[in-house]
Design a protein around this motif. Structure first.
Motif, PDB file in Angstrom:
ATOM      1  N   GLU A   1       0.840  -1.206   0.000  1.00 18.65           N
ATOM      2  CA  GLU A   1       0.000   0.000   0.000  1.00 18.65           C
ATOM      3  C   GLU A   1       0.872   1.252   0.000  1.00 18.65           C
TER       4      GLU A   1
ATOM      5  N   ASP B   1       1.754   4.602  -2.919  1.00 17.47           N
ATOM      6  CA  ASP B   1       1.632   6.046  -2.663  1.00 17.47           C
ATOM      7  C   ASP B   1       2.856   6.826  -3.131  1.00 17.47           C
TER       8      ASP B   1
ATOM      9  N   ALA C   1      -7.608  -3.180   1.072  1.00 17.48           N
ATOM     10  CA  ALA C   1      -6.759  -2.516   0.068  1.00 17.48           C
ATOM     11  C   ALA C   1      -7.589  -1.823  -1.014  1.00 17.48           C
TER      12      ALA C   1
ATOM     13  N   ARG D   1      -7.338   2.087  -1.499  1.00 15.45           N
ATOM     14  CA  ARG D   1      -6.036   2.481  -2.060  1.00 15.45           C
ATOM     15  C   ARG D   1      -5.997   2.183  -3.560  1.00 15.45           C
TER      16      ARG D   1
ATOM     17  N   ARG E   1      -8.130   4.572  -5.527  1.00 11.70           N
ATOM     18  CA  ARG E   1      -7.457   5.867  -5.690  1.00 11.70           C
ATOM     19  C   ARG E   1      -6.443   5.779  -6.838  1.00 11.70           C
TER      20      ARG E   1
END
Ligand code: SF4
Ligand code: SF4
Length: 390
Positions: A283, A287, A326, A329, A332
């Motif tokens: 995760e 990012d 998850a 995430r 996104r």
């Protein structure tokens, strides 16, 4: 056996006297290196390598195909070469197996330290001075030489059924460096093979890249190291589940080898340190923007995968976990990630996880995704696992 002679009369001179193994070992020991030497004459390994390439086992690693003739004979690399000297240099903590923190993605052990090329190449170049041969070539990992075959002939270990080098005194957690020189060096005894009837590494491979019915041969196209590092573009869908928890490389076959109970810790702190934090979760990797990726992985082997490659792999690991937590995430990523390769693999992961959240993220993506490959992934994920049903 007659030794090859320099092909050019204008080549810079070097001492004619042979270098003894004792002299070589003494200097290598000062540099923290294990060392051995072999005559620079081609062996059966070159033919084996040709067959491996001809069978397509090198996959998309074109550089391995292009350098075939040089790899098969070091005298093509350095006309007049008489000796190949190989060094071994341990990395990591000397433990047989890694114990990654819960939730973290797996990164191969060698990649969790600073870039080893520079660290080792510096020592190899210092050792090269022993030969006083201005044309001697030094390599760490990137040279067109069959390092493992030469290491075996130089007595450093044997090539195990998993195709890595194994040493009775170091295990397998070490890097190799190679020097090709026109100087004659006293040759070491080639190492004997100590795999016996063991098949633990072959049994441990989850992908069939190495198999009990085909020991000593690696089909790189199926190897997780190849899929997560060398392969650019999409990972074949059928192979994605086989990646398991790995986002960069794979150590499973090496960890399985019982000889690694003799592994030793790195002799240079830069190769022992966990420069890449062991606790990176998939995760958190998703990012990383370009700047954060560069800042985090600059000077480490992980950089080779590139940001898109690493995030692609992180998405696959999340799909393999099928953990609904998850989904936000990955949703996104589907909305905001600039790289279509990553978006496509995030879509695949959502399709694997399933559920309402995954479905609505994929439907939104289906309405807006413009990249043809990512769109294909989105539509494929919507059709997977009943996700297309209302
Ligand atoms: S590195 Fe992993 S995938 Fe590759 S051969 Fe070894 S166990 Fe198999
Ligand atoms: S696990 Fe067994 S077969 Fe594989 S390299 Fe080690 S000793 Fe050889």
């Amino acid at each position: 056996m007659s030794l090859p002679t320099p092909s050019s009369e204008t080549a810079p001179a070097f001492p004619e006297s042979p270098v003894s193994l004792a002299e070589l070992r003494a200097r290598a020991a000062e540099l923290g290196l294990d060392v051995g030497a072999a005559l620079a004459v081609p062996g059966e390994e070159g033919e084996r390598y040709r067959r491996w390439v001809a069978d397509g086992f090198a996959g998309a690693m074109d550089y391995m195909v292009r350098t075939l003739e040089v790899r098969a004979d070091p005298r093509v690399l350095l006309p007049g070469a008489r000796s190949v000297v190989v060094v071994a240099f341990p990395y990591g903590d000397g433990q047989r197996r890694d114990r990654p923190p819960p939730g973290s993605a797996r990164i191969a052990r060698y990649a969790r330290s600073k870039e080893y090329h520079g660290v080792l190449l510096d020592r190899v170049r210092k050792l090269r001075r022993v030969f006083e041969d201005p044309l001697a070539r030094a390599f760490v990992d990137t040279g067109p030489v069959l390092e493992k075959a030469w290491a075996r002939r130089a007595g450093l270990g044997w090539v195990g059924k998993h195709t890595h080098l194994v040493s009775r005194s170091l295990g397998s957690w070490f890097h190799l460096g190679v020097i090709v020189t026109r100087r004659e060096v006293e040759a070491s005894e080639p190492h004997s093979d100590h795999c016996g009837r063991c098949t633990r590494c072959l049994d441990a491979c989850p992908t069939g890249a190495i198999r009990p019915d085909r020991p000593f041969r690696l089909d790189a196209r199926l190897c997780i190291s190849y899929l997560t590092i060398e392969l650019r573009g999409p990972i074949p869908e059928a192979d994605r589940p086989l990646l398991g928890e790995w986002v960069f490389g794979c150590d499973l076959c090496v960890e399985a080898c019982p000889w690694n109970r003799f592994a030793v810790a790195a002799r240079d702190h830069r190769l022992a340190a966990e420069a890449v934090a062991p606790g990176w979760t998939p995760e958190a990797l998703l990012d990383l923007d370009t700047g954060a990726f560069e800042a985090t992985f600059r000077g480490t082997p992980v950089k080779r995968a590139g940001r898109a490659g690493l995030l692609r792999n992180a998405a696959v690991v999340l799909g393999n976990r099928r953990d609904p937590s998850a989904v936000p995430r990955l949703a996104r990523v589907l909305r905001e990630e600039p790289d279509a390769l990553v978006r496509g693999h995030a879509a695949w992961a959502l399709g694997r996880i399933g559920g309402d959240g995954a479905r609505s993220a994929l439907r939104a993506a289906a309405a807006q995704e413009a990249d043809p490959e990512a769109r294909r992934e989105v539509l494929g994920a919507l059709g997977a696992g009943g996700l297309s049903s209302p």
